[in-house]
Enzyme design. Sequence first.
Site, PDB file in Angstrom:
ATOM      1  N   HIS A 222      -8.294   6.765 -20.925  1.00  0.00           N
ATOM      2  CA  HIS A 222      -9.284   5.752 -20.507  1.00  0.00           C
ATOM      3  C   HIS A 222     -10.316   5.642 -21.635  1.00  0.00           C
ATOM      4  O   HIS A 222      -9.956   5.376 -22.790  1.00  0.00           O
ATOM      5  CB  HIS A 222      -9.848   6.185 -19.152  1.00  0.00           C
ATOM      6  CG  HIS A 222     -10.665   5.170 -18.413  1.00  0.00           C
ATOM      7  ND1 HIS A 222     -10.740   3.842 -18.753  1.00  0.00           N
ATOM      8  CD2 HIS A 222     -11.480   5.306 -17.308  1.00  0.00           C
ATOM      9  CE1 HIS A 222     -11.541   3.204 -17.900  1.00  0.00           C
ATOM     10  NE2 HIS A 222     -12.011   4.073 -17.021  1.00  0.00           N
ATOM     11  N   HIS A 261      -2.114  -1.273 -22.191  1.00  0.00           N
ATOM     12  CA  HIS A 261      -3.069  -1.475 -21.102  1.00  0.00           C
ATOM     13  C   HIS A 261      -2.343  -1.515 -19.762  1.00  0.00           C
ATOM     14  O   HIS A 261      -1.207  -1.969 -19.687  1.00  0.00           O
ATOM     15  CB  HIS A 261      -3.861  -2.780 -21.304  1.00  0.00           C
ATOM     16  CG  HIS A 261      -5.127  -2.789 -20.526  1.00  0.00           C
ATOM     17  ND1 HIS A 261      -5.192  -3.252 -19.230  1.00  0.00           N
ATOM     18  CD2 HIS A 261      -6.370  -2.356 -20.847  1.00  0.00           C
ATOM     19  CE1 HIS A 261      -6.434  -3.103 -18.798  1.00  0.00           C
ATOM     20  NE2 HIS A 261      -7.169  -2.566 -19.748  1.00  0.00           N
ATOM     21  N   ASP A 312     -10.554  -0.395 -27.102  1.00  0.00           N
ATOM     22  CA  ASP A 312     -11.003   0.816 -27.779  1.00  0.00           C
ATOM     23  C   ASP A 312     -10.661   0.881 -29.264  1.00  0.00           C
ATOM     24  O   ASP A 312     -11.376   1.525 -30.038  1.00  0.00           O
ATOM     25  CB  ASP A 312     -10.409   2.051 -27.091  1.00  0.00           C
ATOM     26  CG  ASP A 312     -11.210   2.456 -25.858  1.00  0.00           C
ATOM     27  OD1 ASP A 312     -12.423   2.178 -25.827  1.00  0.00           O
ATOM     28  OD2 ASP A 312     -10.619   3.045 -24.936  1.00  0.00           O
TER      29      ASP A 312
END
Length: 376
Positions: A222, A261, A312
């Site tokens: 995450h 994802h 990210d």
Amino acid sequence: MAEAKKLSGAGLRGQSAGETALCTVGQSGAGLTYRGYDIKELADKAQFEEVAYLLLYGKLPNQGELNAYKARLKSMRALPEALKTVLEQIPADAHPMDVMRTGCSMLGNLETEQDFTEQHDHIDRMLAVFPGMINYWYNFSHHGKRIDVETDANSIGEQFLWTLHDKKPEPLHVDVMHASLILYAEHEFNASTFTARVCASTLSDIHSCVTAAIGSLRGPLHGGANEAAMAMIQDWRSPEEAEAEIMAMLARKDKIMGFGHAIYRDSDPRNAIIKEWSKKLSEQVGDEYLYAVSERVEAVMWREKKLFCNADFFHASAYNFMGIPTELFTPIFVCSRAAGWTAHVMEQRANNRIIRPSADYTGPDSAEWIDIADRP
Ligand SMILES: CCC(=O)SCCNC(=O)CCNC(=O)[C@H](O)C(C)(C)COP(=O)(O)OP(=O)(O)OC[C@H]1O[C@@H](n2cnc3c(N)ncnc32)[C@H](O)[C@@H]1OP(=O)(O)O
Ligand SMILES: O=C([O-])CC(=O)C(=O)O
């Protein structure tokens, strides 16, 4: 040989676990909206505080409301002495996400939410305190310095950089922080937000909900992926080296952090935005390889696996270019996502039923009791 992993239905994928008016993820193709506003427009035109207000108070603020909200947050930055004392006990080699978790929890001991009517005050206080809190600990534990967190910074993004480097940051970096905090602010029923909602559904207090969410965000699958991505690319000095390393990792079936994802299938709309900022910063600092390395990793992952960068991946290089230590990447995510988490907590509280799903039992049908002396 190990049994093939069961994916279908695992991780609650594709199942609705409740309702929200806060956010849509991947609904119109690759899109992302906060209360109906497209992420591209928000990242381009808004300040983070406007977006936090939108999530927490239900509408975009007008100029007077934004000024008042920012002034309120600015007035709430001081760290209680007892919190500073706790932060000063935490060793320099602690993970900053553990410091965030402890700091949030300690704040909840000192300024406990007594009643849900107080929720907005506690939420604003957390948003105001978090950047200074982590950087107070960082500067004390790493440089032996007790910084003043009551700075003149005009925003949460500026406050983060100011308290980290203990000086006023340059305007480009503040703009990047605004965009970054907006991109990270909210994302529907992701793991950490769902954690916060589960906690809220027991009618727990707001600090418990956020503390639980911090623990959930910390993991490398995450929020922790931005640090893990930086750790992966930091030693690669050319696109060619990066390509060879990634090919070797794929051959070993390693997970490539910052890619893939749970909801998006072809792209994460936040990637193009942070990638553009990373490019600007790369030019500003005269970077000779990190941005090029990142771009090559992106190209190879798409070519080989049809896997795309999530939010990210380019955050890693962008934060690195601004001189932010890698281990502080995920705490910045907390400073932003605290707005989304707490908006969800309020939404859950407003229409609550305890979250308690069922499980498919896979154990033995019935087991016969054996006295302890007779067990093999
Ligand atoms: C911005 C905040 C975020 O939290 S974004 C997510 C940040 N996490 C990461 O970047 C960690 C790397 N990515 C992953 O682990 C996964 O893609 C995550 C994000 C957890 C999604 O998992 P899941 O929904 O199971 O993925 P999926 O069904 O699309 O994929 C199943 C199989 O595809 C492959 N895959 C997926 N991602 C990667 C990757 N980054 N590197 C290598 N392979 C990947 C894997 O084979 C995966 O199966 P399995 O995980 O081996 O069981
Ligand atoms: O939605 C998810 O599963 C993870 C994610 O991108 C986020 O929390 O920003």
